[in-house]
Design an enzyme around this catalytic site. Structure first.
Site, short mmCIF file in Angstrom:
data_model
loop_
_atom_site.label_atom_id
_atom_site.label_comp_id
_atom_site.label_asym_id
_atom_site.label_seq_id
_atom_site.Cartn_x
_atom_site.Cartn_y
_atom_site.Cartn_z
N ASP A 67 0.87 -1.06 -0.50
CA ASP A 67 -0.04 -0.04 -0.06
C ASP A 67 0.60 1.43 -0.22
O ASP A 67 1.91 1.33 0.23
CB ASP A 67 -0.89 -0.19 1.02
CG ASP A 67 -0.51 -0.39 2.68
OD1 ASP A 67 1.29 -0.10 2.53
OD2 ASP A 67 -0.68 -0.40 3.66
N ASN A 136 -7.70 -2.57 13.95
CA ASN A 136 -9.36 -2.47 13.11
C ASN A 136 -8.99 -3.28 12.33
O ASN A 136 -10.17 -3.91 11.86
CB ASN A 136 -9.70 -1.34 13.26
CG ASN A 136 -9.59 -1.03 11.21
OD1 ASN A 136 -7.85 -1.25 11.26
ND2 ASN A 136 -9.26 0.32 11.01
N HIS A 138 -7.80 -4.22 10.23
CA HIS A 138 -6.98 -4.01 8.37
C HIS A 138 -5.95 -5.14 7.87
O HIS A 138 -5.11 -4.79 8.97
CB HIS A 138 -7.25 -2.82 8.08
CG HIS A 138 -6.09 -1.85 8.91
ND1 HIS A 138 -5.92 -0.20 9.10
CD2 HIS A 138 -3.97 -1.81 8.65
CE1 HIS A 138 -5.19 0.01 9.77
NE2 HIS A 138 -4.03 -0.94 9.42
N GLU A 143 -9.54 -1.01 4.89
CA GLU A 143 -10.37 -1.15 6.12
C GLU A 143 -11.56 -1.85 6.38
O GLU A 143 -12.21 -2.28 5.41
CB GLU A 143 -10.60 0.64 6.08
CG GLU A 143 -9.23 1.85 5.99
CD GLU A 143 -8.83 1.07 7.31
OE1 GLU A 143 -8.45 1.03 8.36
OE2 GLU A 143 -7.98 2.65 7.41
C1 GLP Z 1 -0.28 0.26 8.90
C2 GLP Z 1 -0.33 -0.17 7.89
C3 GLP Z 1 -0.75 -1.91 7.67
C4 GLP Z 1 0.04 -2.54 8.67
C5 GLP Z 1 -0.69 -1.83 9.66
C6 GLP Z 1 0.24 -2.19 10.85
O1 GLP Z 1 -1.45 1.34 8.45
N1 GLP Z 1 -0.65 -0.07 6.11
O2 GLP Z 1 -0.18 -2.23 6.44
O3 GLP Z 1 0.12 -3.26 8.69
O4 GLP Z 1 -1.04 -0.54 9.55
O5 GLP Z 1 1.07 -1.69 11.40
P1 GLP Z 1 2.19 -1.93 12.58
O6 GLP Z 1 2.54 -2.99 12.41
O7 GLP Z 1 3.00 -0.74 12.62
O8 GLP Z 1 1.21 -2.28 13.80
#
Ligand code: GLP
Length: 258
Positions: A67, A136, A138, A143
């Site tokens: 992404d 959440n 995702h 989302e």
């Molecule tokens: C972000 C990314 C995701 C990621 C998630 C968790 O916003 N878009 O690909 O897996 O949130 O992030 P983290 O691993 O820092 O908790």
């Protein structure tokens, strides 16, 4: 889904990195899906260690980001292209030309999303996709209420996601409102999924993804549809799993013990 509960982040990094290393040994030009976020950082560091020690050759792999934010100025340090350059491309000594990230700066975002999908297809599809999970539920930036068969497209970030990611920006208002993300249908086409989750803040999302109903309210629950999906969790992230003892038992008795 294979659910692997390990004592802490270091063990998670080691075991999840083993999955990626196996995929690369099977196929030196493997196509690897790359997630940003803090969860896979240990995994990337472990792969970098193996590369530096001469234990693993990743020079032939190709990478696709999951992404990207829309609208950040080119070269912004928090763009996922920049983050992947710092955390994956440089430490693993990859050729930057072999790593593609959706173009969040494109004037025509719909065309950029379609082009990204075509690029994945032209590479022969993703062999192994690394994933984190949002609080959440995702994955990527899909989302809650994302279509379970969605493709790479523009999404509007959930307020919770913007709040969670505000720590990387000078102010909460600076967090982009939109993103481009691989869709859930795109992610499901990868031949193997490796999801990493660490810490108590992920425990509810992990429980919903692994043991909850298949539902767009928890996009990560779509992993239940995949024939080769693994969730690599530390004890804190696994804290809300009802069948945790079964997963530990299964891991302790895994065939071959690796
Ligand atoms: C972000 C990314 C995701 C990621 C998630 C968790 O916003 N878009 O690909 O897996 O949130 O992030 P983290 O691993 O820092 O908790």
């Amino acid at each position: 889904m294979e659910v692997v509960i390990l004592p802490g982040p270091d063990e998670v990094a080691r075991v999840a990195a083993r999955r990626i290393a196996e995929a690369v040994r099977r196929r030196p030009d493997a196509v690897v899906g790359l997630a940003t976020g803090s969860s896979p950082l240990g995994l990337y560091a472990e792969l970098a260690r193996q590369v530096a020690a001469g234990e693993l050759d990743v020079s032939g792999i190709r990478g696709f980001g999951l992404d990207e934010y829309v609208g950040l100025p080119p070269g912004h340090p928090q763009s996922y292209a920049s983050v992947l350059r710092r955390t994956v491309v440089q430490p693993l000594r990859l050729d930057p030309a072999r790593v593609h990230v959706p173009d969040g700066g494109a004037a025509e975002l719909v065309a950029a999303a379609a082009g990204f999908e075509r690029r994945i297809e032209a590479a022969g599809g993703i062999d192994v996709q690394i994933l984190g999970i949002g609080a959440n539920g995702h994955i990527g930036f899909n989302e809650p209420t994302s279509s379970l068969s969605s493709r790479t497209r523009v999404k509007t970030l959930a307020p919770r996601t913007r709040a969670d990611n505000a720590r990387f920006f000078a102010s909460p208002e600076e967090v982009p409102v939109h993103c481009l993300t691989q869709g859930l249908g795109t992610i499901l086409e990868a031949r193997e999924l490796v999801l990493v989750a660490l810490g108590r803040a992920k425990a509810d999302a992990v429980a919903a993804a692994v043991e909850g109903p298949l539902s767009s309210m928890c996009p990560a629950s779509v992993l239940q549809l995949h024939p080769r999906a693994g969730a690599y969790l530390d004890e804190a992230a696994a804290a809300r799993l009802r069948l945790a003892d079964y997963y530990r038992h299964t891991w302790a008795h895994r065939p071959g013990g690796s």
